[in-house]
Design an enzyme around this catalytic site. Structure first.
Site, PDB file in Angstrom:
ATOM      1  N   SER A   7      23.655 -42.131  -4.096  1.00  0.00           N
ATOM      2  CA  SER A   7      22.846 -41.155  -3.366  1.00  0.00           C
ATOM      3  C   SER A   7      23.747 -40.117  -2.722  1.00  0.00           C
ATOM      4  O   SER A   7      24.573 -40.434  -1.860  1.00  0.00           O
ATOM      5  CB  SER A   7      22.035 -41.848  -2.278  1.00  0.00           C
ATOM      6  N   HIS A  32      21.185 -39.912  -7.440  1.00  0.00           N
ATOM      7  CA  HIS A  32      19.971 -40.025  -6.618  1.00  0.00           C
ATOM      8  C   HIS A  32      19.957 -38.879  -5.613  1.00  0.00           C
ATOM      9  O   HIS A  32      20.912 -38.685  -4.849  1.00  0.00           O
ATOM     10  CB  HIS A  32      19.997 -41.380  -5.911  1.00  0.00           C
ATOM     11  N   ASP A  34      18.001 -37.214  -2.507  1.00  0.00           N
ATOM     12  CA  ASP A  34      17.039 -37.499  -1.442  1.00  0.00           C
ATOM     13  C   ASP A  34      16.493 -36.213  -0.836  1.00  0.00           C
ATOM     14  O   ASP A  34      17.181 -35.541  -0.068  1.00  0.00           O
ATOM     15  CB  ASP A  34      17.714 -38.332  -0.346  1.00  0.00           C
ATOM     16  N   MET A  36      14.077 -34.558   1.743  1.00  0.00           N
ATOM     17  CA  MET A  36      13.373 -34.913   2.994  1.00  0.00           C
ATOM     18  C   MET A  36      12.844 -33.643   3.656  1.00  0.00           C
ATOM     19  O   MET A  36      13.541 -32.627   3.670  1.00  0.00           O
ATOM     20  CB  MET A  36      14.341 -35.605   3.955  1.00  0.00           C
ATOM     21  N   HIS A  65      14.151 -38.402  -5.306  1.00  0.00           N
ATOM     22  CA  HIS A  65      13.363 -39.214  -4.376  1.00  0.00           C
ATOM     23  C   HIS A  65      12.712 -38.278  -3.361  1.00  0.00           C
ATOM     24  O   HIS A  65      13.378 -37.771  -2.456  1.00  0.00           O
ATOM     25  CB  HIS A  65      14.317 -40.224  -3.702  1.00  0.00           C
ATOM     26  N   MET A  67      10.847 -37.606  -0.349  1.00  0.00           N
ATOM     27  CA  MET A  67      10.357 -38.122   0.936  1.00  0.00           C
ATOM     28  C   MET A  67       9.687 -36.959   1.646  1.00  0.00           C
ATOM     29  O   MET A  67      10.173 -36.448   2.664  1.00  0.00           O
ATOM     30  CB  MET A  67      11.526 -38.698   1.742  1.00  0.00           C
ATOM     31  N   MET A 138      11.659 -49.513  -0.990  1.00  0.00           N
ATOM     32  CA  MET A 138      12.613 -49.154   0.068  1.00  0.00           C
ATOM     33  C   MET A 138      13.050 -50.411   0.811  1.00  0.00           C
ATOM     34  O   MET A 138      12.216 -51.222   1.217  1.00  0.00           O
ATOM     35  CB  MET A 138      11.970 -48.177   1.066  1.00  0.00           C
ATOM     36  N   ASP A 176      16.459 -49.166  -2.667  1.00  0.00           N
ATOM     37  CA  ASP A 176      17.158 -48.065  -2.006  1.00  0.00           C
ATOM     38  C   ASP A 176      17.269 -48.376  -0.521  1.00  0.00           C
ATOM     39  O   ASP A 176      16.255 -48.543   0.160  1.00  0.00           O
ATOM     40  CB  ASP A 176      16.344 -46.777  -2.249  1.00  0.00           C
TER      41      ASP A 176
HETATM   42  C1  DX5 Z   1      17.301 -43.188   2.763  1.00  0.00           C
HETATM   43  C2  DX5 Z   1      17.576 -42.679   1.380  1.00  0.00           C
HETATM   44  C3  DX5 Z   1      18.626 -43.425   0.672  1.00  0.00           C
HETATM   45  C4  DX5 Z   1      19.977 -43.400   1.328  1.00  0.00           C
HETATM   46  C5  DX5 Z   1      20.634 -44.716   1.088  1.00  0.00           C
HETATM   47  O1  DX5 Z   1      16.106 -42.686   3.212  1.00  0.00           O
HETATM   48  O2  DX5 Z   1      16.397 -42.746   0.587  1.00  0.00           O
HETATM   49  O3  DX5 Z   1      18.717 -43.015  -0.686  1.00  0.00           O
HETATM   50  O4  DX5 Z   1      20.809 -42.388   0.868  1.00  0.00           O
HETATM   51  O5  DX5 Z   1      21.826 -44.795   1.797  1.00  0.00           O
HETATM   52  P1  DX5 Z   1      22.624 -46.168   1.998  1.00  0.00           P
HETATM   53  O6  DX5 Z   1      22.955 -46.661   0.618  1.00  0.00           O
HETATM   54  O7  DX5 Z   1      23.801 -45.757   2.790  1.00  0.00           O
HETATM   55  O8  DX5 Z   1      21.694 -47.104   2.705  1.00  0.00           O
HETATM   56 ZN    ZN Z   2      16.597 -42.413  -1.593  1.00  0.00          ZN
END
Ligand code: DX5
Ligand code: ZN
Length: 220
Positions: A7, A32, A34, A36, A65, A67, A138, A176
């Site tokens: 990620s 990956h 993310d 947000m 992903h 969010m 998650m 994740d």
């Molecule tokens: C959190 C993200 C993850 C995050 C994971 O909301 O969706 O993808 O980057 O990070 P680690 O592996 O450090 O928990």
């Molecule tokens: Zn993620």
């Protein structure tokens, strides 16, 4: 064979193209990404324009992903940006038209996934399971990297694996949050086959060694 998806949330945002290429040479399977929105989760990252800008710099599979609230509104943008997999949260997606939304993703030649937050029942995705390429479970509250893996999510993984097997389908189970050499074996043992890792890979001195070691620990 485990799919390892670093990620980029834990990477250097000032040098995203270099980070993507670094993961590619470290033998990552996917990248990956993310997204947000500061509304569905209490953090903001980047959107489709940043993914589109990154797309020419790597051949890595883009695992996006989302969010974000109302993900349907932005799907076209992410499809055009070069996402390969689009993961929407079941808590955010409009369920009345979700089947059509998934069809739309497939019609664009992309893979489709749904995700559940820790407090959401895994059964909530079952009505759409036959239309999914992947389910993301998650294992932390979404929003931030570096949190501790929630072992009480393991049963969700095994229930989902049972349901996928019962249907005779080929659906990837992604986990994740808090994935490391210490936690990956438990997730793999419960039936997960795709592992997102932020801090465990980007925080390592040698990302290639970190990915290899995750892969070895996921092999059951
Ligand atoms: C959190 C993200 C993850 C995050 C994971 O909301 O969706 O993808 O980057 O990070 P680690 O592996 O450090 O928990
Ligand atoms: Zn993620």
């Amino acid at each position: 064979m485990a799919i390892i998806a670093p990620s980029v949330l834990s990477g250097d945002f000032a040098h995203l193209a270099d980070e993507a290429r670094r993961m590619e040479s470290a033998q990552a399977d996917w990248l990956h990404l993310d997204v947000m929105d500061g509304h569905f989760v209490a953090n903001l990252t980047f959107g489709a324009p940043v993914i589109a800008a990154l797309r020419p710099y790597t051949g890595l599979f883009f695992d996006v992903h989302l969010m974000i609230s109302q993900p349907e509104r932005y799907l076209d943008d992410f499809i055009q940006a070069g996402a390969d997999m689009l993961t929407m949260h079941i808590e955010a997606a409009k369920q009345e038209t979700l089947s059509e939304t998934l069809q739309k993703i497939h019609a664009a030649g992309k893979l489709a996934a749904l995700s559940v937050k820790p407090g959401t029942a895994i059964e909530s995705v079952y009505p759409w399971l036959d239309q999914l390429n992947m389910v993301l479970i998650m294992t932390v509250e979404p929003g931030f990297g570096g949190q501790a893996f929630m072992t009480d999510m393991l049963w969700k993984i095994s229930s989902l694996r049972k349901e996928i097997n019962r249907r005779g389908r080929d659906v990837i189970i992604q986990v994740d949050g808090g994935i490391s050499v210490k936690t990956i074996a438990a997730a793999a043992g419960a039936g997960a086959d795709c592992f997102v890792a932020g801090s465990a890979v980007f925080g390592a001195q040698d990302p290639a060694a970190a990915i290899l070691s995750l892969r070895e620990n996921a092999a059951i």
